[in-house]
Design an enzyme around this catalytic site. Structure first.
Site, PDB file in Angstrom:
ATOM      1  N   ASN A   1      28.202  42.644  76.471  1.00 52.72           N
ATOM      2  CA  ASN A   1      27.835  44.059  76.381  1.00 52.72           C
ATOM      3  C   ASN A   1      29.015  44.935  75.989  1.00 52.72           C
ATOM      4  OD1 ASN A   1      25.096  44.708  76.839  1.00 52.72           O
ATOM      5  ND2 ASN A   1      25.278  43.978  78.943  1.00 52.72           N
TER       6      ASN A   1
ATOM      7  N   ASP B   1      18.623  40.511  77.619  1.00 52.87           N
ATOM      8  CA  ASP B   1      17.560  39.903  78.435  1.00 52.87           C
ATOM      9  C   ASP B   1      16.643  40.930  79.109  1.00 52.87           C
ATOM     10  OD1 ASP B   1      19.053  40.998  80.465  1.00 52.87           O
ATOM     11  OD2 ASP B   1      19.696  39.096  81.319  1.00 52.87           O
TER      12      ASP B   1
ATOM     13  N   HIS C   1      18.854  48.599  74.952  1.00 55.63           N
ATOM     14  CA  HIS C   1      18.789  49.440  76.159  1.00 55.63           C
ATOM     15  C   HIS C   1      18.293  50.843  75.811  1.00 55.63           C
ATOM     16  CE1 HIS C   1      21.809  46.818  78.676  1.00 55.63           C
ATOM     17  NE2 HIS C   1      20.762  46.145  78.225  1.00 55.63           N
TER      18      HIS C   1
ATOM     19  N   TYR D   1      16.195  51.323  80.870  1.00 55.82           N
ATOM     20  CA  TYR D   1      17.490  51.996  80.684  1.00 55.82           C
ATOM     21  C   TYR D   1      17.355  53.450  80.252  1.00 55.82           C
ATOM     22  CZ  TYR D   1      20.480  48.009  81.583  1.00 55.82           C
ATOM     23  OH  TYR D   1      21.163  46.991  82.203  1.00 55.82           O
TER      24      TYR D   1
HETATM   25  P1  NAD Z   1      32.001  38.107  84.558  1.00 57.12           P
HETATM   26  O1  NAD Z   1      33.155  39.041  84.629  1.00 57.12           O
HETATM   27  O2  NAD Z   1      31.564  37.362  85.759  1.00 57.12           O
HETATM   28  O3  NAD Z   1      32.309  36.990  83.445  1.00 57.12           O
HETATM   29  C1  NAD Z   1      32.864  37.231  82.221  1.00 57.12           C
HETATM   30  C2  NAD Z   1      33.882  36.159  81.883  1.00 57.12           C
HETATM   31  O4  NAD Z   1      34.442  36.488  80.599  1.00 57.12           O
HETATM   32  C3  NAD Z   1      35.087  36.081  82.855  1.00 57.12           C
HETATM   33  O5  NAD Z   1      35.238  34.776  83.324  1.00 57.12           O
HETATM   34  C4  NAD Z   1      36.273  36.527  82.004  1.00 57.12           C
HETATM   35  O6  NAD Z   1      37.481  35.871  82.350  1.00 57.12           O
HETATM   36  C5  NAD Z   1      35.828  36.150  80.617  1.00 57.12           C
HETATM   37  N1  NAD Z   1      36.481  36.903  79.533  1.00 57.12           N
HETATM   38  C6  NAD Z   1      36.793  38.201  79.496  1.00 57.12           C
HETATM   39  N2  NAD Z   1      37.386  38.495  78.342  1.00 57.12           N
HETATM   40  C7  NAD Z   1      37.456  37.353  77.622  1.00 57.12           C
HETATM   41  C8  NAD Z   1      37.969  37.020  76.342  1.00 57.12           C
HETATM   42  N3  NAD Z   1      38.513  37.947  75.565  1.00 57.12           N
HETATM   43  N4  NAD Z   1      37.875  35.744  75.933  1.00 57.12           N
HETATM   44  C9  NAD Z   1      37.319  34.807  76.720  1.00 57.12           C
HETATM   45  N5  NAD Z   1      36.825  35.050  77.939  1.00 57.12           N
HETATM   46  C10 NAD Z   1      36.890  36.318  78.391  1.00 57.12           C
HETATM   47  O7  NAD Z   1      30.793  38.933  83.948  1.00 57.12           O
HETATM   48  P2  NAD Z   1      29.228  38.753  84.113  1.00 57.12           P
HETATM   49  O8  NAD Z   1      28.733  39.736  85.109  1.00 57.12           O
HETATM   50  O9  NAD Z   1      28.901  37.327  84.316  1.00 57.12           O
HETATM   51  O10 NAD Z   1      28.720  39.217  82.688  1.00 57.12           O
HETATM   52  C11 NAD Z   1      29.170  38.614  81.511  1.00 57.12           C
HETATM   53  C12 NAD Z   1      28.763  39.403  80.305  1.00 57.12           C
HETATM   54  O11 NAD Z   1      27.381  39.228  80.028  1.00 57.12           O
HETATM   55  C13 NAD Z   1      28.958  40.908  80.429  1.00 57.12           C
HETATM   56  O12 NAD Z   1      29.370  41.423  79.183  1.00 57.12           O
HETATM   57  C14 NAD Z   1      27.572  41.403  80.741  1.00 57.12           C
HETATM   58  O13 NAD Z   1      27.405  42.743  80.417  1.00 57.12           O
HETATM   59  C15 NAD Z   1      26.797  40.498  79.834  1.00 57.12           C
HETATM   60  N6  NAD Z   1      25.372  40.415  80.070  1.00 57.12           N
HETATM   61  C16 NAD Z   1      24.581  40.847  79.062  1.00 57.12           C
HETATM   62  C17 NAD Z   1      23.247  40.786  79.172  1.00 57.12           C
HETATM   63  C18 NAD Z   1      22.435  41.326  78.051  1.00 57.12           C
HETATM   64  O14 NAD Z   1      21.288  41.652  78.247  1.00 57.12           O
HETATM   65  N7  NAD Z   1      22.992  41.480  76.844  1.00 57.12           N
HETATM   66  C19 NAD Z   1      22.662  40.301  80.330  1.00 57.12           C
HETATM   67  C20 NAD Z   1      23.482  39.862  81.357  1.00 57.12           C
HETATM   68  C21 NAD Z   1      24.851  39.911  81.211  1.00 57.12           C
HETATM   69  C1  G6P Z   2      20.302  43.470  82.447  1.00 55.07           C
HETATM   70  C2  G6P Z   2      20.746  43.971  81.106  1.00 55.07           C
HETATM   71  C3  G6P Z   2      22.164  43.552  80.839  1.00 55.07           C
HETATM   72  C4  G6P Z   2      23.080  44.018  81.931  1.00 55.07           C
HETATM   73  C5  G6P Z   2      22.574  43.525  83.252  1.00 55.07           C
HETATM   74  C6  G6P Z   2      23.366  44.183  84.358  1.00 55.07           C
HETATM   75  O1  G6P Z   2      20.194  42.091  82.460  1.00 55.07           O
HETATM   76  O2  G6P Z   2      19.944  43.512  80.066  1.00 55.07           O
HETATM   77  O3  G6P Z   2      22.568  44.056  79.604  1.00 55.07           O
HETATM   78  O4  G6P Z   2      24.387  43.530  81.732  1.00 55.07           O
HETATM   79  O5  G6P Z   2      21.224  43.872  83.439  1.00 55.07           O
HETATM   80  O6  G6P Z   2      23.020  43.584  85.529  1.00 55.07           O
HETATM   81  P1  G6P Z   2      23.937  43.701  86.816  1.00 55.07           P
HETATM   82  O7  G6P Z   2      23.174  42.895  87.785  1.00 55.07           O
HETATM   83  O8  G6P Z   2      25.268  43.107  86.418  1.00 55.07           O
HETATM   84  O9  G6P Z   2      24.042  45.148  87.135  1.00 55.07           O
HETATM   85 MN    MN Z   3      20.958  43.958  78.114  1.00 59.41          MN
END
Ligand code: NAD
Ligand code: G6P
Ligand code: MN
Length: 445
Positions: free
Chosen positions: A149, A172, A202, A268
């Site tokens: 994100n 998602d 979103h 959102y």
């Molecule tokens: P998190 O912080 O637990 O995990 C992210 C990982 O990325 C960490 O282990 C970190 O060390 C690593 N990281 C950071 N910068 C990096 C880089 N430059 N190169 C390699 N690794 C790197 O985060 P999370 O809560 O598990 O979420 C992960 C990502 O997924 C976030 O961006 C979140 O917003 C996204 N997400 C998106 C959706 C969506 O709908 N698009 C849904 C769920 C989560």
């Molecule tokens: C949804 C959205 C993601 C967002 C996440 C945040 O899955 O689609 O884009 O990163 O919610 O969830 P959290 O549980 O981390 O607030």
């Molecule tokens: Mn999302």
């Protein structure tokens, strides 16, 4: 016909979502067979905890898959067919700043919306571009499926800076909402709903929802949503709704829906349509980042440590949810030409007839071996068009600010966010965000 085996690297191996995706990949290996599964992260210690557990899971359930965890980009990105990316530049600690700084000024503090999302965008752009460059260097034919994100801003940046790259940005949230809608309608599976949806990530609306026989599901849904939002009578099937903040968001969909009862909105949109409500219901000292650190992150890391210590995951509670299902379904469609209909974030090029061609929109696409083909959603109404154009301008200005290292453009981007009441407030927030992000952002002139 025997399916060619795939090699996958999960970038952001230390993410709280990695173990769930590994589970889903293993559960699906009859339909999406794997020869190699790698984890890559730039934080060795964080990734190691998740990786040790994933190694146990793979050994126990699918020992034929070669498993590798590394912080070396060459090892990670060589010989892969898919990069599944979900990195968080700056980690949850910076998410906390993104949420708390705007709240100090009475403005929505959110991971992907408003000034917090903009700040996160400025950190994510170079990090995701770096992943694309690794992929193109070591596995030029691979696809990157990117969850990192804020997906809208990341998509605008990847289109602009790496226009030919094979990246698909995804989210998602529509699937999670559709899971609730399916429960409300008494349907077994959210994939039984065929949708027409338009907007940005979103920031979108369903204009049609039908069952597989083509029957219109909207009348029944509208009756429910106008009273209860997206909360069904029983929500056991949607684990998201065990969390009170998500439950509140799904309830609030009722008021978001009321603004345009012709469509079913993304949850959102509450941040843009009811920012006053959101701020009133936020605790400026304890935000969603704190909740995630105190619960999801703690639980996942504790469970992964337990699995590694026991050298078994037979009794684990880690589940492969719809978040993992969606990304695996997409990889499957690309690898094996399934022609699946999926919502993706792609360049508009006429899919929404009365929006610019170069806008990164979220619309249904048909996914096959040749990539994705957006479906035509026709013209959208004035209310949605107005909101979308304001939001697009804000997001494009973020990418301009990154490209030209421009303070002015970033100030304009924050000012244009519908969550922000004035240019003065935008400037105050920006100045605090610059200070907080000095290790991540380019120096702005
Ligand atoms: P998190 O912080 O637990 O995990 C992210 C990982 O990325 C960490 O282990 C970190 O060390 C690593 N990281 C950071 N910068 C990096 C880089 N430059 N190169 C390699 N690794 C790197 O985060 P999370 O809560 O598990 O979420 C992960 C990502 O997924 C976030 O961006 C979140 O917003 C996204 N997400 C998106 C959706 C969506 O709908 N698009 C849904 C769920 C989560
Ligand atoms: C949804 C959205 C993601 C967002 C996440 C945040 O899955 O689609 O884009 O990163 O919610 O969830 P959290 O549980 O981390 O607030
Ligand atoms: Mn999302």
């Amino acid at each position: 016909m025997e399916r060619v085996k795939q090699s996958v690297v999960i970038a952001g191996g230390g993410s709280t979502y990695t173990a769930g995706i590994v589970m889903m990949l293993i559960e699906n290996r009859d339909k999406f067979p794997l020869r190699k599964l790698k984890l890559y992260d730039n934080d060795k210690n964080r990734q190691e905890i998740i990786a040790k557990a994933c190694e146990v899971i793979v050994k126990e359930r699918a020992p034929e898959i070669e498993f590798v965890a590394t912080t070396d980009p060459q090892i990670a990105f060589s010989d892969v067919d898919f990069v599944m990316a979900h990195i968080r530049a700056g980690g949850l600690k910076m998410r906390e700043m993104d949420e708390k700084i705007p709240l100090k000024y009475g403005v929505v503090g959110q991971e992907t919306c408003g000034p917090g999302g903009i700040a996160y965008g400025m950190r994510s752009i170079p990090a995701v571009i770096e992943l694309i460059d690794f992929m193109e260097k070591y596995s030029p034919n691979a696809w990157m499926l990117n969850y990192s994100n804020p997906a809208s801003i990341v998509a605008e940046a990847t289109k602009r800076f790496r226009p030919k790259s094979k990246i698909i940005n995804i989210c998602d949230m529509p699937i999670a909402i559709k899971k609730s809608l399916a429960t409300i309608l008494g349907l077994k599976n959210e994939n039984d709903i065929v949708d027409r949806y338009y907007g940005l990530n979103h920031f979108g609306w369903w204009s049609e929802l039908r069952d597989k026989d083509g029957n219109d599901l909207m009348p029944k849904l509208k009756e429910h949503v106008k009273q209860f939002g997206y909360v069904a009578k029983t929500n056991e099937e949607n684990p998201l709704l065990n969390e009170s903040s998500w439950m509140d968001t799904f309830k609030k969909a009722k008021d978001v829906y009321a603004v345009d009862p012709e469509t079913i909105p993304s949850t959102y949109l509450k941040y843009y349509l009811y920012p006053d409500y959101v701020v009133e219901h936020s605790n400026p000292n304890y935000t969603r980042a704190n909740e995630v650190m105190d619960y999801r992150e703690k639980n996942i890391f504790a469970e992964c440590k337990r699995i590694a210590e026991n050298n078994s995951a037979k009794d684990t509670n880690i589940e492969a949810g719809e978040h993992a299902e969606f990304i695996v379904q997409l990889a499957k469609a690309l690898a094996y030409n399934t022609h699946e209909r999926m919502l993706l974030i792609v360049e508009n090029n006429g899919a929404i007839a009365n929006l610019g061609d170069d806008v990164m929109v979220e619309v249904p696409c048909i996914v096959s071996k040749r990539g994705y083909e957006p479906l035509s959603m026709g013209k959208i109404p004035t209310f949605q068009k107005g909101m979308i154009e304001q939001q697009v301008a804000s997001e494009k200005l973020v990418v301009d600010a990154f490209e030209y290292k421009s303070y002015q453009k970033l100030w304009q981007a924050i000012t244009l966010s519908k969550t922000v009441p004035s240019a003065k407030v935008a400037k105050d927030i920006l100045d605090d965000l610059i200070e907080a992000n000095k290790d991540f952002w380019p120096t702005l002139q």
